[in-house]
Scaffold this active site. Sequence first.
Site, PDB file in Angstrom:
ATOM      1  CE  LYS A 212      47.433  49.946  40.605  1.00 35.02           C
ATOM      2  NZ  LYS A 212      46.622  50.923  40.835  1.00 35.02           N
TER       3      LYS A 212
ATOM      4  CG  PHE B  95      43.203  45.140  45.477  1.00 36.58           C
ATOM      5  CD1 PHE B  95      42.152  45.346  46.343  1.00 36.58           C
ATOM      6  CD2 PHE B  95      43.885  45.883  44.571  1.00 36.58           C
ATOM      7  CE1 PHE B  95      41.436  46.528  45.892  1.00 36.58           C
ATOM      8  CE2 PHE B  95      43.005  47.156  44.104  1.00 36.58           C
ATOM      9  CZ  PHE B  95      41.928  47.097  44.774  1.00 36.58           C
TER      10      PHE B  95
ATOM     11  CG  ASP C   7      47.000  41.882  38.917  1.00 38.24           C
ATOM     12  OD1 ASP C   7      47.547  42.696  38.488  1.00 38.24           O
ATOM     13  OD2 ASP C   7      46.170  41.963  39.860  1.00 38.24           O
TER      14      ASP C   7
END
Length: 425
Positions: free
Chosen positions: A273, A146, A232
Amino acid sequence: MIENKTLSSEELISLEDKHGAHNYHPLPVVLAKGDGVYVWDVEGKQYYDFLSAYSAVNQGHCHPAIIGAMTRQAETLTLTSRAFYNDALGPYEKFITEYFGFDKVLPMNTGAEAVETAIKICRKWAYEKKGIPENQAQIIVADNNFHGRTTTIVSFSSDNTASTNFGPYTPGFINIEYDNLDQLEEVIKGSNVAGFLIEPIQGEAGVMVPHENYIKRAKELCEKYNVLLLADEIQTGIGRTGALLRVCGDCTCEGHCEKQETYTAPDVLILGKALSGGAYPVSAVLANDEVMNVIQPGTHGSTFGGNPVAGAVGIAALNVIRNEKLTQNARRLGEIFRDRMNKMIEKTDLVKLVRGKGLLNAIVINDSEDSSTAWDICIKLRDNGLLAKPTHGNIIRFAPPLVMTEEQLHDCCDIIEKTIMKFGK
C-alpha cells in the site's frame, strides 16, 4: 473546479457495471483528480478523501516527490525482469532494509502477493531450519483477519463471502481468536507450528485494536516455541497508526530503533500500500538472513517484482514519510479526531463508540450489521463533501491522508458531526 469530462458520473458507473466484473460495491462517486487530501469527481465537485485508498495514499494524492521519481525512472528504464540486474534495485534494497532494520528484502507488487510470499518463506524455514516434517507445517492466524483474497488466503478467512465456492481450500492454518494470548499459547506449543500471521490492528474487521502489549507478548511466545512472527503491516504500517510500524507501539521515531522498549521486531515484516504512496504497485517482505536465506534461485519470483520504477517510487515514498514527519502528524491528529468523535457521541445515540490509533479510526453505528444505516450515512457524508466507506455493515472507517492539517481535520470533523446529528431528520 476542474473541467467536466465528456462522460457523466452516471454514464461512467454504467460502463463499469456493464463491462467490469462485479467484485466491488463502490460508493457512487466517480473520481477524476486527486491532490493531497482532496479528490474531485468528473463534474468538478471537491471532496475530502477519508479512506486514502485503504491507507495506500498516506502521503497524499499525487505527491510531487513520488510522482517526480516515478516519472524520471519511467522515462529511463521501466522493466528488465530479474533475469538481469538493474541500477535501481540494489539502492532500493539497501535503503528499505536499513530503513526498517532487516538484513534482506524480497520485493513484490501487491499486498496479497507479499502475504503469499511470507507464507512460503515461513513454511520453507520450518522444513529446513526448524525440522518440521515436510508438508506438515501449520501457521496460526486470527479470526476476522484480512490478508487478501488469493485462494490460499481465503482458505483461512472468516469472511464467507470471500471464501464460499472457492474451494477446495488450502490446508495448514489454525484459526484462533484475535487478541487472545491464552488461546495463542495453547496452540503455539504444537510441534508443527511454523508461524503466527497477524495484523497488529485488524483494519478490514473494523479497526480492531488489541490490548496493550498484545504483539509484544505474542512475540515472546513465538520466541519461546521457536515460531516465526509474521506481521502484516500492509494497512497499519508506514505511519498510518501514529508509529512507523504498529509493532513499534506508540513510538513516533521515523526509522528502526532497537532501543525503543515498545518496539517488537517481527521475524517477517509484510508491507505494501503506502510503500508507494499509492502511485504504483509495490510490496515487500523483509526478514533477517537466518530466515530469508532459505529462498534460493528458482524458489520464488515475479516478473515485475523489484522493477526499476518500483525501486525509485519506494525510496521516494518512504522519504516523504520521514522528511515530512507524517508519523508524528498522524499520531497528533488521531488524538484530536478521537477526542472530537467522543464529544459527538455524547450528543447522539446513533454512534456507539470510536476506536483506533493514529489516523486509522472507525466509528461503530448503533445498528445491526445487516442494516443499511452506515452505508446511508456514507452517502450523506459524500453529499457533504467527505468520502468514507462502511465495513462489516455497521462500522465506518476513517483514514485520511497523513498530510492532512489540523485545520482540515477540524473541518472534516465538522462535516461528520453535522451529518450524524442531522441524519434521519
